[in-house]
Scaffold this active site. Structure first.
Site, PDB file in Angstrom:
ATOM      1  N   HIS A   1       0.826  -1.206   0.000  1.00  0.00           N
ATOM      2  CA  HIS A   1       0.000   0.000   0.000  1.00  0.00           C
ATOM      3  C   HIS A   1       0.861   1.257   0.000  1.00  0.00           C
ATOM      4  O   HIS A   1       1.667   1.476   0.901  1.00  0.00           O
ATOM      5  CB  HIS A   1      -0.872  -0.028   1.263  1.00  0.00           C
ATOM      6  CG  HIS A   1      -1.944   1.000   1.308  1.00  0.00           C
ATOM      7  ND1 HIS A   1      -2.219   1.734   2.440  1.00  0.00           N
ATOM      8  CD2 HIS A   1      -2.830   1.439   0.373  1.00  0.00           C
ATOM      9  CE1 HIS A   1      -3.233   2.548   2.213  1.00  0.00           C
ATOM     10  NE2 HIS A   1      -3.612   2.388   0.960  1.00  0.00           N
TER      11      HIS A   1
ATOM     12  N   ASP B   1      -1.368   6.318  -5.388  1.00  0.00           N
ATOM     13  CA  ASP B   1      -2.471   7.253  -5.637  1.00  0.00           C
ATOM     14  C   ASP B   1      -2.021   8.296  -6.646  1.00  0.00           C
ATOM     15  O   ASP B   1      -0.944   8.878  -6.493  1.00  0.00           O
ATOM     16  CB  ASP B   1      -2.872   7.956  -4.339  1.00  0.00           C
ATOM     17  CG  ASP B   1      -3.296   6.984  -3.261  1.00  0.00           C
ATOM     18  OD1 ASP B   1      -4.353   6.360  -3.418  1.00  0.00           O
ATOM     19  OD2 ASP B   1      -2.565   6.844  -2.265  1.00  0.00           O
TER      20      ASP B   1
ATOM     21  N   HIS C   1      -2.128  11.057  -1.951  1.00  0.00           N
ATOM     22  CA  HIS C   1      -3.442  10.556  -1.573  1.00  0.00           C
ATOM     23  C   HIS C   1      -4.440  11.678  -1.331  1.00  0.00           C
ATOM     24  O   HIS C   1      -5.529  11.689  -1.890  1.00  0.00           O
ATOM     25  CB  HIS C   1      -3.330   9.684  -0.322  1.00  0.00           C
ATOM     26  CG  HIS C   1      -4.644   9.169   0.167  1.00  0.00           C
ATOM     27  ND1 HIS C   1      -5.447   9.888   1.046  1.00  0.00           N
ATOM     28  CD2 HIS C   1      -5.310   8.025  -0.095  1.00  0.00           C
ATOM     29  CE1 HIS C   1      -6.540   9.194   1.293  1.00  0.00           C
ATOM     30  NE2 HIS C   1      -6.485   8.061   0.619  1.00  0.00           N
TER      31      HIS C   1
END
Length: 257
Positions: free
Chosen positions: A15, A44, A57
């Site tokens: 992640h 992101d 993000h």
């Protein structure tokens, strides 16, 4: 029942590069994740003022940089001057926010795979999806496993589909639909998605069966506990996005964490 196509990606997804072990969405984070053996990375992506895709993000700069205001209000040149590491630790002071192209080229050079969460600044949903599709059309070789586009925003997935229909898409879901206790599977099907990526707590045996029967794969975010990961493996899900690159070995492919 629709036949479920093979899933071309590793089960374990790092992640934002390396979870919380390094400043998220920076090249240092992705390098650290690779040092832990991860081969599939989530990031992101959003658009700068001058139309460059960069990694971040939040819409606002304050949490992960020394900047202020909305990131998409800055040019990429201005974004590149921000300190995106000091908030995390002194070891990463001066770390930059990279472009999506820089990360994609790093993945290609190292034979790694990429999950791009299209994370548009509000109001830029369609154009951000289109920009992601255009970038990957330009730089990602056709003979390589394509990146995976995911988004909470159907318009972003629609934009990516319009420009790069061959790149797989996944619909992100944070909660069940109001009043139905179910997921919005039809939206994913209308967008031609290959996967649904749910808050891991939402998956049940019934949901996994339903999504697989529709021909879509089942992935989960953000899984940081061994019991939760084991539950998802036992349910037969296909992907697990985690911050805990130090806890889970990406070589784990079945039960027995």
């Amino acid at each position: 029942m629709t036949t479920l196509a093979p899933w071309p990606y590793p089960r374990w997804v790092a992640h934002r590069g390396a979870g919380k072990l390094a400043p998220e969405n920076t090249l240092s984070a992705f390098r650290l994740g690779a040092q832990y053996g991860y081969r599939f990375f989530e990031c992101d992506a959003k658009l700068s003022k001058d139309g460059v895709l960069f990694l971040m993000h939040d819409a606002e700069l304050e949490r992960t940089t020394n900047g202020h205001g909305t990131g998409s209000d800055l040019t990429m040149g201005e974004i590149a001057q921000l300190d995106a590491g000091s908030w995390h630790s002194r070891a990463y002071a001066g770390e930059q926010l990279p472009t999506l192209e820089a990360l994609a080229r790093w993945c290609l050079a190292n034979q790694l795979q990429l999950n791009v969460e299209i994370k548009p600044t509000p109001g830029q949903e369609l154009e951000t999806g289109r920009a992601c599709g255009a970038l990957m059309n330009r730089i990602w070789p056709q003979d390589r496993t394509p990146p995976l586009f995911t988004s909470f925003k159907p318009a972003s997935l629609q934009g990516a589909k319009e420009v790069a229909p061959h790149i797989p898409r996944g619909l992100l879901v944070d909660k069940l639909a109001d009043g139905t206790g179910d997921i919005d599977l039809q939206t994913a099907l209308d967008l031609g998605c290959s996967a649904m990526v749910l808050n891991h707590e939402l998956w049940t045996a019934e949901l996994v069966t339903k999504v697989h029967a529709a021909g879509l794969h089942c992935s989960s975010y953000t899984v940081n506990d061994a019991w939760a990961a084991q539950r998802l493996i036992d349910l037969g899900t296909d992907g697990i996005i985690t911050d805990r690159v130090d806890l889970f070995s990406p070589a784990q492919t079945g039960p027995g964490l």
